[in-house]
Structure formats: structure tokens, C-alpha cells
Design an enzyme around this catalytic site. Structure first.
Site, short mmCIF file in Angstrom:
data_model
loop_
_atom_site.label_atom_id
_atom_site.label_comp_id
_atom_site.label_asym_id
_atom_site.label_seq_id
_atom_site.Cartn_x
_atom_site.Cartn_y
_atom_site.Cartn_z
CG HIS A 1 -1.73 -1.22 1.38
ND1 HIS A 1 -2.60 -1.67 0.42
CD2 HIS A 1 -1.79 -2.12 2.39
CE1 HIS A 1 -3.17 -2.79 0.84
NE2 HIS A 1 -2.68 -3.09 2.02
CD GLU B 1 -3.38 -3.66 5.53
OE1 GLU B 1 -4.41 -3.10 5.10
OE2 GLU B 1 -2.87 -4.65 4.96
CG HIS C 1 0.79 -6.92 3.03
ND1 HIS C 1 1.16 -5.65 2.63
CD2 HIS C 1 -0.57 -6.94 2.96
CE1 HIS C 1 0.08 -4.95 2.35
NE2 HIS C 1 -0.98 -5.71 2.52
NE ARG D 1 -5.25 -7.57 -7.01
CZ ARG D 1 -6.22 -6.89 -7.63
NH1 ARG D 1 -6.19 -6.71 -8.93
NH2 ARG D 1 -7.22 -6.38 -6.94
#
Length: 323
Positions: free
Chosen positions: A105, A122, A180, A200
Site C-alpha cells: 500500500h 494496517e 504482504h 497488486r
């Protein structure tokens, strides 16, 4: 006239995913006829996916309406000064029947420049994991863009990724810029900034029901990587009963682990809302004389103006979140 604030529950927003399964329905009692529900958005202010109140006098109102009406009484003075009528966190449960894509991200600066949104820092709390289920977090060696691109182009990316076998209670902090992926068999709670931006980089060469591969974002991703991050993503925390055990405290949120085995009263000393995610057991949460019962897989928002919260259970595990 404003209605009195109380512990607020929202209707989950369920997301079908190519990698999703049935644990959100079978274990967490989410209502859907689909067989591939991958995410339950518990509290969301993402554009197009705003949560709707499910209980009490405010039932039917959106989170955005609550912010417009209650402002700092809902989220706290400093939060309202910083975020205005935008709720700063996105709260989810995620079920991976299959591996998620390998991804990362962007940080706030990149996300604002490219997408006019927040970055996506996150954290994860593993609620249940099938035997030998894994998470991908970071690399298994020192990394730079040249080595990374060599493996990406050769389709040998998995050779340089770090795979961790996980169990219930494991916690991970996923900072922006860190590669991740959630592995097959993992059910987890996710706390993140309000953002739906994901880059992605590899999707296991799978195709959807129409034979199409999902879009990759490698041109965007290469500038979003931070290849110099320490391997500090595993959360080491205590589990003392009936008190808040800090799992992670970063600039975007604090998450505490609470194992509740009796009735306790908590005072909210933070200039913030509180969120309670029930990740095991059942509990009654009372504030301002009004109660909400939570089962595993349910979430409640305690407005910032409510300073005293009563928690009643003989065996429940909560994640307590604030900004």
C-alpha cells in the site's frame, strides 16, 4: 434536536472476493447467500461504502450523517480538527479461503498525489487459522529494487518473500511500503486507515470465472516500496486479563488486546472514539445507560462523548481501537 448517543453497531458491508470463503458466514454469522465472502466491512467511511447504523434511535442513518451531526462528540476534538467529516479508520474481518494477491500500500503522500485519499497503514489479528496456514510479510533477505524486479520478471517472487505460519492471537503491523499477503486458511481482524488503495504485484496467475486475470499495478508499486524496513512487523504483547494490553500504537491508531473475565468499568481518557471488535466469546458493552451485546465477529463504536464504558463477560476477547 440531536438524539442521545450510545454504543453504535453498523450493518456489515459484505464483499465477495475471488479468494473468499464461508468462515464469515459459518463462524461469524454474517448473512449472505454467496459462497465467496472475503471481507466484512464493519465500520467504513470509504466513498460508496458508508456504514449504516443497525441499532437504536439512530438506526438507518449513515456514518457520514453521524459525523455531520455530532462532529467531535462522535470522534473527538483533535480527530475532528484533523479529519473533519471523514471517519479515519476502516474496520474489517477477512476470510481467505485462497491466498490473497501479493501486494503493498502507498503512504499518505503518494496516495494523496495519485488517488486523493489516505495511505493504508494496517494491522492484523489472527482469529483462526487452519493447520499450516501462513501470512506473507516482508522479504526473507535484504532487498533492493534491482533484486526485487529481477525476481518479479522471472516469476520467482515467492523465493524472496517471508512466509510465517500463524495461529490464533498472532498480531502483525503492516506499514505502508511493506509487501504482504494473507494466506489461505486465515481468518483475521484488520484495522486500517480509511483507504481502499492496494497495489497488486502478483496474483498467482489465477483467472476469474470469465477467464480473465485481475489487474496488476507494478508500475505504481515500485515507487511505493520501502526496501529498508526492519523486520519489526510481528507484534509482541502481553495478555493480562481485564486490562488493556497494547498491541500497537502508531500515528494512525492504537489497538489494545482485552481478555474480559468479569465486569469492569473503563474510563475513556482519550480524545477519541473507541471501537470494540469482539474476536472471541460474548460480551455486553454499556455506555450512557444503553447496552449492546456483542458476539465473536461483531463490532461496536463508542462515541468520544461517552467517557465511561462498562464491559461484562465471563470469557470474551476484544480488540480496543482508538485514534
Amino acid at each position: 434536536m440531536k438524539k442521545t448517543l450510545y454504543p453504535i453497531k453498523f450493518t456489515p458491508i459484505l464483499k465477495a472476493k475471488i479468494w473468499g470463503g464461508e468462515k464469515l458466514k459459518n463462524l461469524l454469522r454474517k448473512q449472505s447467500s454467496a459462497s465467496n465472502i472475503g471481507e466484512s466491512w464493519e465500520i467504513s467511511d470509504v466513498e460508496g461504502d458508508t456504514s449504516i447504523v443497525a441499532n437504536g434511535d439512530l438506526k438507518g442513518q449513515s456514518l457520514k450523517q453521524l459525523l455531520n451531526t455530532y462532529k467531535s462528540d462522535l470522534i473527538g476534538y483533535k480527530n475532528y480538527e484533523k479529519f473533519g467529516n471523514t471517519f479515519p479508520l476502516l474496520i474489517k474481518f477477512i476470510d481467505a479461503k485462497e491466498d490473497l494477491s501479493i501486494q503493498l500500500h502507498p503512504n499518505d503522500a503518494l496516495a494523496a498525489k495519485r488517488h486523493n485519499t489516505f495511505g493504508k497503514t494496517e494491522m492484523w489479528y489472527v482469529m483462526q487459522a487452519d493447520p499450516n496456514s501462513k501470512l506473507i510479510v516482508g522479504f526473507n533477505q535484504k532487498m533492493n529494487s534491482e533484486t526485487y524486479l529481477k525476481h518479479l520478471n522471472a516469476k520467482t517472487l515467492t523465493e524472496i518473500l517471508n512466509f510465517d505460519t500463524v495461529k490464533t492471537g498472532d498480531g502483525y503491523f503492516i506499514d505502508v511500503g511493506r509487501v504482504h499477503a494473507i494466506g489461505a486458511g486465515v481468518l483475521l481482524a484488520e484495522i486500517q486507515q480509511t483507504s481502499d488503495i492496494t497495489y497488486r504485484v502478483y496474483d498467482w496467475d489465477r483467472v476469474d470465472e470469465t477467464g480473465n486475470k485481475r489487474e496488476l499495478h507494478n508500475d505504481l508499486a515500485i515507487d511505493a516500496f520501502n526496501f529498508n524496513m526492519p523486520d519489526d512487523f510481528r507484534l509482541d504483547y502481553t495478555k493480562t486479563e481485564n486490562t488493556a494490553n497494547t498491541m500497537i500504537s502508531c500515528r494512525y491508531f492504537t489497538t489494545n488486546y482485552l481478555k474480559i473475565t468479569k465486569a469492569i468499568t473503563k474510563t475513556n481518557t482519550h480524545d477519541s472514539f473507541l471501537i470494540y471488535m469482539c474476536v472471541d466469546g460474548e460480551i455486553t458493552i454499556t455506555a450512557n445507560g444503553l447496552s449492546s451485546k456483542l458476539q465473536s465477529g461483531e463490532t461496536v463504536l463508542i462515541p468520544a462523548a461517552l467517557k465511561t464504558v462498562e464491559l461484562q463477560s465471563d470469557n470474551a476477547t476484544l480488540l480496543e481501537v482508538y485514534v
